[in-house]
Structures are given as structure tokens and as C-alpha cells.
Design a protein around this motif. Structure first.
Motif, PDB file in Angstrom:
ATOM      1  N   LYS A   1      11.657  -1.606 -10.369  1.00  0.00           N
ATOM      2  CA  LYS A   1      12.972  -1.473 -11.009  1.00  0.00           C
ATOM      3  C   LYS A   1      12.874  -1.453 -12.527  1.00  0.00           C
ATOM      4  CE  LYS A   1      15.875  -3.548  -7.410  1.00  0.00           C
ATOM      5  NZ  LYS A   1      16.747  -4.707  -7.065  1.00  0.00           N
ATOM      6  N   LEU A   2      11.797  -2.055 -13.036  1.00  0.00           N
ATOM      7  CA  LEU A   2      11.601  -2.133 -14.488  1.00  0.00           C
ATOM      8  C   LEU A   2      10.714  -1.013 -15.007  1.00  0.00           C
ATOM      9  CD1 LEU A   2      11.123  -6.000 -14.683  1.00  0.00           C
ATOM     10  CD2 LEU A   2      13.166  -4.705 -15.311  1.00  0.00           C
ATOM     11  N   GLY A   3      10.345  -0.087 -14.117  1.00  0.00           N
ATOM     12  CA  GLY A   3       9.556   1.061 -14.535  1.00  0.00           C
ATOM     13  C   GLY A   3       8.056   0.873 -14.465  1.00  0.00           C
ATOM     14  N   PHE A   4       7.622  -0.212 -13.843  1.00  0.00           N
ATOM     15  CA  PHE A   4       6.195  -0.486 -13.703  1.00  0.00           C
ATOM     16  C   PHE A   4       5.798  -0.424 -12.235  1.00  0.00           C
ATOM     17  CE2 PHE A   4       7.671  -2.870 -17.448  1.00  0.00           C
ATOM     18  CZ  PHE A   4       6.836  -2.342 -18.427  1.00  0.00           C
ATOM     19  N   ASP A   5       4.519  -0.674 -11.952  1.00  0.00           N
ATOM     20  CA  ASP A   5       4.057  -0.766 -10.581  1.00  0.00           C
ATOM     21  C   ASP A   5       3.244  -2.042 -10.431  1.00  0.00           C
ATOM     22  OD1 ASP A   5       3.755  -0.138  -7.928  1.00  0.00           O
ATOM     23  OD2 ASP A   5       2.610   1.700  -8.255  1.00  0.00           O
ATOM     24  N   LEU A   6       2.947  -2.411  -9.175  1.00  0.00           N
ATOM     25  CA  LEU A   6       2.280  -3.692  -8.922  1.00  0.00           C
ATOM     26  C   LEU A   6       1.091  -3.521  -7.998  1.00  0.00           C
ATOM     27  CD1 LEU A   6       2.414  -6.821  -9.300  1.00  0.00           C
ATOM     28  CD2 LEU A   6       3.747  -6.888  -7.172  1.00  0.00           C
ATOM     29  N   ASP A   7      -0.019  -4.100  -8.385  1.00  0.00           N
ATOM     30  CA  ASP A   7      -1.185  -4.208  -7.517  1.00  0.00           C
ATOM     31  C   ASP A   7      -0.897  -5.308  -6.495  1.00  0.00           C
ATOM     32  OD1 ASP A   7      -3.612  -4.664  -6.290  1.00  0.00           O
ATOM     33  OD2 ASP A   7      -4.580  -5.490  -8.079  1.00  0.00           O
ATOM     34  N   LEU A   8      -0.861  -4.932  -5.234  1.00  0.00           N
ATOM     35  CA  LEU A   8      -0.435  -5.858  -4.180  1.00  0.00           C
ATOM     36  C   LEU A   8      -1.398  -7.011  -3.944  1.00  0.00           C
ATOM     37  CD1 LEU A   8       0.834  -3.197  -1.611  1.00  0.00           C
ATOM     38  CD2 LEU A   8       2.200  -4.586  -3.178  1.00  0.00           C
ATOM     39  N   THR A   9      -2.613  -6.933  -4.479  1.00  0.00           N
ATOM     40  CA  THR A   9      -3.573  -8.010  -4.248  1.00  0.00           C
ATOM     41  C   THR A   9      -3.332  -9.215  -5.153  1.00  0.00           C
ATOM     42  OG1 THR A   9      -5.238  -7.249  -5.849  1.00  0.00           O
ATOM     43  CG2 THR A   9      -5.318  -6.287  -3.644  1.00  0.00           C
ATOM     44  N   LYS A  10      -2.432  -9.089  -6.124  1.00  0.00           N
ATOM     45  CA  LYS A  10      -2.134 -10.204  -7.029  1.00  0.00           C
ATOM     46  C   LYS A  10      -0.872 -10.923  -6.566  1.00  0.00           C
ATOM     47  CE  LYS A  10      -5.193  -9.391 -10.411  1.00  0.00           C
ATOM     48  NZ  LYS A  10      -5.679  -8.057 -10.077  1.00  0.00           N
ATOM     49  N   LEU A  11      -0.959 -12.244  -6.474  1.00  0.00           N
ATOM     50  CA  LEU A  11       0.191 -13.059  -6.093  1.00  0.00           C
ATOM     51  C   LEU A  11       0.618 -13.888  -7.296  1.00  0.00           C
ATOM     52  CD1 LEU A  11      -1.033 -14.364  -2.607  1.00  0.00           C
ATOM     53  CD2 LEU A  11       0.550 -12.480  -3.040  1.00  0.00           C
TER      54      LEU A  11
ATOM     55  N   GLY B   1      -8.666  -3.731 -12.383  1.00  0.00           N
ATOM     56  CA  GLY B   1      -8.357  -2.592 -11.520  1.00  0.00           C
ATOM     57  C   GLY B   1      -9.537  -1.798 -10.996  1.00  0.00           C
ATOM     58  N   PRO B   2     -10.715  -2.393 -10.758  1.00  0.00           N
ATOM     59  CA  PRO B   2     -11.840  -1.593 -10.257  1.00  0.00           C
ATOM     60  C   PRO B   2     -11.628  -1.079  -8.841  1.00  0.00           C
ATOM     61  CG  PRO B   2     -12.391  -3.917 -10.146  1.00  0.00           C
ATOM     62  CD  PRO B   2     -11.093  -3.810 -10.900  1.00  0.00           C
ATOM     63  N   HIS B   3     -10.649  -1.659  -8.149  1.00  0.00           N
ATOM     64  CA  HIS B   3     -10.408  -1.339  -6.744  1.00  0.00           C
ATOM     65  C   HIS B   3      -9.296  -0.310  -6.531  1.00  0.00           C
ATOM     66  CE1 HIS B   3      -7.527  -4.216  -8.144  1.00  0.00           C
ATOM     67  NE2 HIS B   3      -6.809  -4.154  -7.035  1.00  0.00           N
ATOM     68  N   LEU B   4      -8.566   0.023  -7.586  1.00  0.00           N
ATOM     69  CA  LEU B   4      -7.346   0.818  -7.418  1.00  0.00           C
ATOM     70  C   LEU B   4      -7.598   2.173  -6.775  1.00  0.00           C
ATOM     71  CD1 LEU B   4      -5.420   0.052 -10.744  1.00  0.00           C
ATOM     72  CD2 LEU B   4      -5.240  -1.093  -8.518  1.00  0.00           C
ATOM     73  N   LYS B   5      -8.748   2.748  -7.015  1.00  0.00           N
ATOM     74  CA  LYS B   5      -9.052   4.083  -6.493  1.00  0.00           C
ATOM     75  C   LYS B   5      -9.305   4.085  -4.987  1.00  0.00           C
ATOM     76  CE  LYS B   5     -12.261   7.950  -7.124  1.00  0.00           C
ATOM     77  NZ  LYS B   5     -11.206   8.970  -7.194  1.00  0.00           N
ATOM     78  N   PHE B   6      -9.514   2.924  -4.400  1.00  0.00           N
ATOM     79  CA  PHE B   6     -10.044   2.880  -3.043  1.00  0.00           C
ATOM     80  C   PHE B   6      -9.025   2.547  -1.959  1.00  0.00           C
ATOM     81  CE2 PHE B   6     -13.600   1.984  -5.950  1.00  0.00           C
ATOM     82  CZ  PHE B   6     -14.358   3.115  -5.678  1.00  0.00           C
TER      83      PHE B   6
ATOM     84  N   SER C   1      -4.105  -2.325 -18.466  1.00  0.00           N
ATOM     85  CA  SER C   1      -3.414  -2.032 -17.203  1.00  0.00           C
ATOM     86  C   SER C   1      -4.438  -2.010 -16.071  1.00  0.00           C
ATOM     87  CB  SER C   1      -2.705  -0.673 -17.292  1.00  0.00           C
ATOM     88  OG  SER C   1      -1.987  -0.377 -16.114  1.00  0.00           O
ATOM     89  N   PRO C   2      -4.264  -2.880 -15.058  1.00  0.00           N
ATOM     90  CA  PRO C   2      -3.188  -3.841 -14.811  1.00  0.00           C
ATOM     91  C   PRO C   2      -3.289  -5.067 -15.734  1.00  0.00           C
ATOM     92  CG  PRO C   2      -4.433  -3.336 -12.798  1.00  0.00           C
ATOM     93  CD  PRO C   2      -5.237  -2.847 -13.943  1.00  0.00           C
ATOM     94  N   THR C   3      -2.174  -5.805 -15.818  1.00  0.00           N
ATOM     95  CA  THR C   3      -2.175  -7.084 -16.490  1.00  0.00           C
ATOM     96  C   THR C   3      -2.729  -8.139 -15.539  1.00  0.00           C
ATOM     97  OG1 THR C   3       0.016  -7.683 -15.689  1.00  0.00           O
ATOM     98  CG2 THR C   3      -0.096  -6.428 -17.744  1.00  0.00           C
ATOM     99  N   TYR C   4      -2.792  -9.371 -16.028  1.00  0.00           N
ATOM    100  CA  TYR C   4      -3.229 -10.490 -15.179  1.00  0.00           C
ATOM    101  C   TYR C   4      -2.359 -10.609 -13.937  1.00  0.00           C
ATOM    102  CZ  TYR C   4      -6.789 -14.078 -15.859  1.00  0.00           C
ATOM    103  OH  TYR C   4      -7.955 -14.805 -15.806  1.00  0.00           O
ATOM    104  N   ASN C   5      -1.089 -10.248 -14.075  1.00  0.00           N
ATOM    105  CA  ASN C   5      -0.170 -10.331 -12.941  1.00  0.00           C
ATOM    106  C   ASN C   5      -0.259  -9.134 -12.009  1.00  0.00           C
ATOM    107  OD1 ASN C   5       1.398 -11.507 -15.564  1.00  0.00           O
ATOM    108  ND2 ASN C   5       1.728 -12.809 -13.786  1.00  0.00           N
ATOM    109  N   GLY C   6      -1.131  -8.179 -12.344  1.00  0.00           N
ATOM    110  CA  GLY C   6      -1.271  -6.999 -11.505  1.00  0.00           C
ATOM    111  C   GLY C   6      -0.285  -5.902 -11.812  1.00  0.00           C
TER     112      GLY C   6
ATOM    113  N   GLU D   1      -2.411   2.548  -1.120  1.00  0.00           N
ATOM    114  CA  GLU D   1      -1.291   1.652  -1.412  1.00  0.00           C
ATOM    115  C   GLU D   1      -1.379   1.043  -2.808  1.00  0.00           C
ATOM    116  OE1 GLU D   1       1.589   0.819   0.359  1.00  0.00           O
ATOM    117  OE2 GLU D   1       0.954   2.639   1.389  1.00  0.00           O
ATOM    118  N   PHE D   2      -2.483   1.268  -3.503  1.00  0.00           N
ATOM    119  CA  PHE D   2      -2.630   0.712  -4.837  1.00  0.00           C
ATOM    120  C   PHE D   2      -2.047   1.653  -5.885  1.00  0.00           C
ATOM    121  CE2 PHE D   2      -6.675  -1.566  -3.243  1.00  0.00           C
ATOM    122  CZ  PHE D   2      -5.932  -2.664  -2.851  1.00  0.00           C
ATOM    123  N   PRO D   3      -1.659   1.128  -7.037  1.00  0.00           N
ATOM    124  CA  PRO D   3      -1.198   2.002  -8.123  1.00  0.00           C
ATOM    125  C   PRO D   3      -2.309   2.953  -8.569  1.00  0.00           C
ATOM    126  CG  PRO D   3      -0.630  -0.296  -8.573  1.00  0.00           C
ATOM    127  CD  PRO D   3      -1.558  -0.303  -7.393  1.00  0.00           C
ATOM    128  N   GLU D   4      -1.920   3.997  -9.267  1.00  0.00           N
ATOM    129  CA  GLU D   4      -2.880   4.970  -9.759  1.00  0.00           C
ATOM    130  C   GLU D   4      -3.808   4.317 -10.781  1.00  0.00           C
ATOM    131  OE1 GLU D   4      -2.400   9.633 -10.702  1.00  0.00           O
ATOM    132  OE2 GLU D   4      -1.255   8.311 -12.019  1.00  0.00           O
TER     133      GLU D   4
END
Length: 485
Positions: free
Chosen positions: A316-326, A200-205, A169-174, A208-211
């Protein structure tokens, strides 16, 4: 924050390079003098002053007492963990080290089947029994999701002897999973939670990023600092934040699995990446998020044949998304993701990180800006108008992977008692190889598993369609290696 403004390893290496020391140590290029002119004319010479070997001034990665020790302590403080260890062979080495550190030979570990290939390497080297979780697949979005809390809870109930739980976590899709709930469950049951947080090395910073994994309560996690932050390739970090893991054992394992000749430029870039993320990360990622959101919204509004995955869909599926992944689904174009990836590279000079039959995956990092995504979106608009493929009845699917683990993978991999037999006659035998069709990139057989008819039929169908199956030993998948009783 004042302490985090320091870069002890970089400063030491810079001071050393500026002194123009006469080198009688490795490497042989001697501060860049011996570098081939073709390379040096492009890079310049200064960078090679950082390419040194172990001596007291620059410290030792295997017994840090000076600037490397200080840099690792600053990294741990930045992430709020007890210990952070620098890695110079990427997160792959960190994943292997986590298994070797947290588990003993013969232990079992719960792990998602969709994990990185280094996970199986760690299981084999550590001599563990894997308890596989079948990946969640969404055929509407054409995406493979993480292991869910419910799946982990069920696995722990069925296999209470498991020593650890391993999550990607995160997956390739973020996509990130319910790590906080999973961590709480692991604590309640006394299990070690290991997380591959390569992406996910950036999530803490940024808020708006997932935990992040550590914030959620993971005991150990490994991050590819080079993937999203500004460290050089192969620069990763292993974080340890647990009383369930012996830090001295972790250090010994990491030392055993790393080179004794680390690249000090990579190490210095880890020091600087941490400094940059702490002191400027929020401001820099504000721009990255703005650009990513613009791209996501523009693709969804202006390119009818393509759809970009949104946070709302994932939530909606119970997950979250890293916004930097498209993640851009291209099935309505009639072209595969592979085909569009090739067009982008050849005609538009745009290189993606990954593509599959259904999707394009554009990874944004701390160095991405609006001009990048505008170039990508403009290219996708042109491609959607210029190229028209035939609609295909593709489905993202895998067979049931609830197969019987007959033997420990390590015992099969290192056994001389294997043979190749026709795939059509393999049902009932024990696999001695890993076979992974792309897509979806999930191993359908690993060493030690009983081969079922469903898996044989699936492999035969994939091979007949011309889909490359990683691990096959010839151009056509006609035989399979099995354990010879």
C-alpha cells in the motif's frame, strides 16, 4: 542447469583434503593436528583440511585462473550477470569496493541516510561528497523505509552532477523499493546504480520474492550470501553487470580491500551455496515461505498485543516485502523490543537477529523450518500473557537531516585539526564525528556537516533519556568533536 550442478572449488578442496598432504604451508595447525582439543572435540578434524593457503591446485582469490575462477563464472551465470567476485570480508567490504570502483575522488553520490555504516566508510575512503536522502519513516508501523523513486528523482534533478546513486534494498525489515523505476531513471541520466543487497541473495530463486537488484537493472550490487543462503559468515559476492564500470578496476579494488589469506572453507561454501540455490532453492524456500506465512498469520490472529508486518501493508505504501523476514511490532505489550529479545534469549533459548524499541526482527534463511517459527510463536504467546509493561508514548522520529555539507567527510576524518567542545556550544560548528542514536540507528551527524540547533536539541534529548548514542567518546554525551578552523 547441468553446468550449475558442478562445484569446482569445493571438489578441488575436498580432493586435496582426502590426499592427506604433508603441510609445510600456513596455517600453523597443519590440517587440524594443532587445533586446541576443546575446539577439535566439538568440530571434528575433517573441516580443517579445507583451511589451506594459496597454491596452484586450489587457486588464488587475487589472481583466479583455476577452480576459483570457474566457481565465480558459475556464480555469474546463476545470477545472470557479466561478472561475480567472491568476497571474504562480507558485504561491508563489497560496499566500500563499489564506491572505490565506480567513483573518482571528488565525485558526489546520492545515498540514503539510513544505509549501513560501511557506506560512510566507503564514502570516506573514496573521497566522495555524499548527497543524503532523508529516510521515510512510518510512525504507524514504526519502521524506516527505503529511498523512494520520487526522492531519487528529486535528488538527481537538484544535483545533476552526481556520479552515482546508492540504494539499500531490501532493508533489515525485508522491504524493497522501486528499483526497476530507479534503474531506468539512472540509465536515462547516465548515472551508475549501486545497490547494497546484503539481505537479498535469495531473491532470484523463488517467484514469490521481490525482484532482485540485478533483475531490476542495477549496475553493481553486493550480496551477503551468508545471511539467507548457506554460505559461511563473511561469505559475500559482488556482482557487476554494467558497461559504465571498468571490471578491471573493480578487480583491482577488490584485491586491495581483501586479505591475501582468505579462508578457503568460506570460499567453498560460496560455491556450494550457489549450487544449492540453483538446484534446490525453489523447493527449499517453498518450505521457508510456508513457515514464515504461518507465523505471520498466527501472530496477527492470536496475539492481540503484537502485530507482524504484512506484504499488503508494505504494498500500500509502494514497496514490496521479502516474506522470509518477520518484523513483529510489540509496542502494545508495554515492553520494548530489546526487553522481549532478552527474554527470548534467556528464557526460551531463542536468539533474534535484531530488535529496537518498537520491533523484533526474525530473519529466516534457507535452513529455517516450521519447528523454528512454532517455537518463536509459542514463546511470544507466553510472553504476551506473562509480562505486562506500562504503555509508553514512544515515537519513531528523527530531526531534519537536510544539513549543510561544509567539508568532504574524508578531509575531516583524517584531519589533525579537531577539538572537543560542549554540546551546548556546538551549533554552527562542523562535525568531526559520526553520532548515531539507537533507535532509530540513523546517523544524525557525520563528519563535514554543519551542526544545527535542531540536531543539538535532539541529541541532548536522546542522551537525557538514557538512549545510547553510538560514536560518543564518553559515557555521557557532554562534548562533541568538531573541526577546528
Amino acid at each position: 542447469m547441468k553446468k550449475q550442478s558442478k562445484t569446482p572449488l569445493f571438489d578441488t578442496l575436498l580432493a586435496h583434503a582426502k590426499r592427506d598432504v604433508v603441510s609445510f604451508h600456513t596455517p600453523g595447525h597443519k590440517n587440524g593436528r594443532g587445533i586446541d582439543a576443546k575446539l577439535k572435540n566439538y568440530t571434528g578434524e575433517n573441516v580443517y583440511g579445507f583451511d589451506v593457503t594459496v597454491f596452484d591446485e586450489v587457486d588464488s582469490l587475487h589472481d583466479p585462473r583455476g577452480p576459483i575462477k570457474k566457481a565465480q563464472e558459475l556464480m555469474a551465470e546463476a545470477y545472470g550477470v557479466e561478472h561475480s567476485l567472491f568476497l571474504v570480508n562480507g558485504t561491508s567490504g563489497g560496499n566500500i569496493a563499489m564506491f572505490l570502483s565506480a567513483c573518482n575522488p571528488g565525485d558526489s553520490v546520492i545515498v540514503s541516510r539510513s544505509s549501513h555504516k560501511s557506506i560512510l566508510a566507503g564514502i570516506i575512503l573514496a573521497g566522495l561528497w555524499p548527497i543524503w536522502i532523508q529516510p521515510e519513516i512510518d510512525q504507524n508501523l514504526d519502521i524506516i523505509f527505503n529511498s523512494t523513486y520520487n526522492q531519487v528523482a528529486e535528488a538527481l534533478n537538484n544535483y545533476p552532477e552526481a556520479k552515482a546513486v546508492f540504494i539499500t534494498s531490501p532493508t533489515y525489515n525485508g522491504v524493497t523499493t522501486q528499483l526497476k523505476k530507479i534503474a531506468a531513471l539512472c540509465r536515462k541520466k547516465g548515472k551508475i546504480l549501486l545497490v547494497d543487497e546484503a539481505h537479498g541473495p535469495h531473491l532470484k530463486f523463488h517467484p514469490e520474492f521481490p525482484e532482485s537488484a540485478i533483475e531490476a537493472g542495477a549496475d553493481m550490487c553486493v550480496q551477503s550470501t551468508h545471511k539467507i543462503l548457506s554460505a559461511l559468515s563473511q561469505g559475500s559476492v559482488l556482482h557487476v553487470n554494467s558497461k559504465l564500470v571498468d571490471i578491471n578496476r573493480v578487480k583491482k579494488v577488490v584485491s586491495m580491500t581483501q586479505t591475501t589469506s582468505p579462508n578457503y572453507l568460506t570460499l567453498a561454501s560460496l560455491d556450494l551455496a550457489r549450487h544449492q540455490a540453483v538446484t534446490s532453492g525453489k523447493e527449499m524456500f517453498n518450505k521457508v515461505i510456508e513457515a514464515a506465512q504461518w507465523a505471520r498469520e498466527t501472530i496477527n490472529k492470536e496475539i492481540p498485543s503484537m502485530k507482524c508486518l504484512t506484504r499488503a501493508q508494505v504494498n500500500k505504501l509502494g514497496f514490496d516485502l521479502d516474506l522470509t523476514k518477520l518484523t513483529v511490532n510489540v509496542t502494545k505489550t508495554g515492553l520494548s523490543g530489546y526487553e522481549i529479545e532478552a527474554i527470548l534469549a534467556k528464557e526460551y533459548n531463542i536468539q533474534l537477529d535484531y530488535a529496537d524499541l518498537f520491533n523484533l526482527i526474525a530473519i529466516m534463511g534457507i535452513g529455517s523450518d516450521m519447528s523454528d517459527v512454532k517455537a518463536l510463536v509459542a514463546a511470544l504467546k507466553e510472553i504476551s500473557k506473562k509480562y505486562k509493561g506500562k504503555q509508553k508514548n514512544w515515537k519513531l522520529q528523527i530531526p531534519s537531516l537536510s544539513t549543510e555539507m561544509v567539508m568532504m567527510p574524508r578531509n575531516v576524518v583524517f584531519s589533525p585539526n579537531t577539538k572537543s567542545i560542549p554540546l551546548a556550544k556546538a551549533v554552527g560548528h562542523v562535525s568531526a564525528q559520526t553520532l548515531t542514536p539507537y533507535p532509530p540507528g540513523i546517523p544524525v551527524l557525520i563528519p563535514g556537516e554543519r551542526i544545527t540547533k535542531e540536531i543539538c536539541d535532539y541529541l541532548t534529548e536522546m542522551s537525557a533519556k538514557g538512549i545510547r548514542i553510538s560514536g560518543q567518546e564518553s559515557d555521557a554525551l557532554k562534548t562533541i568533536k568538531v573541526f577546528a578552523n
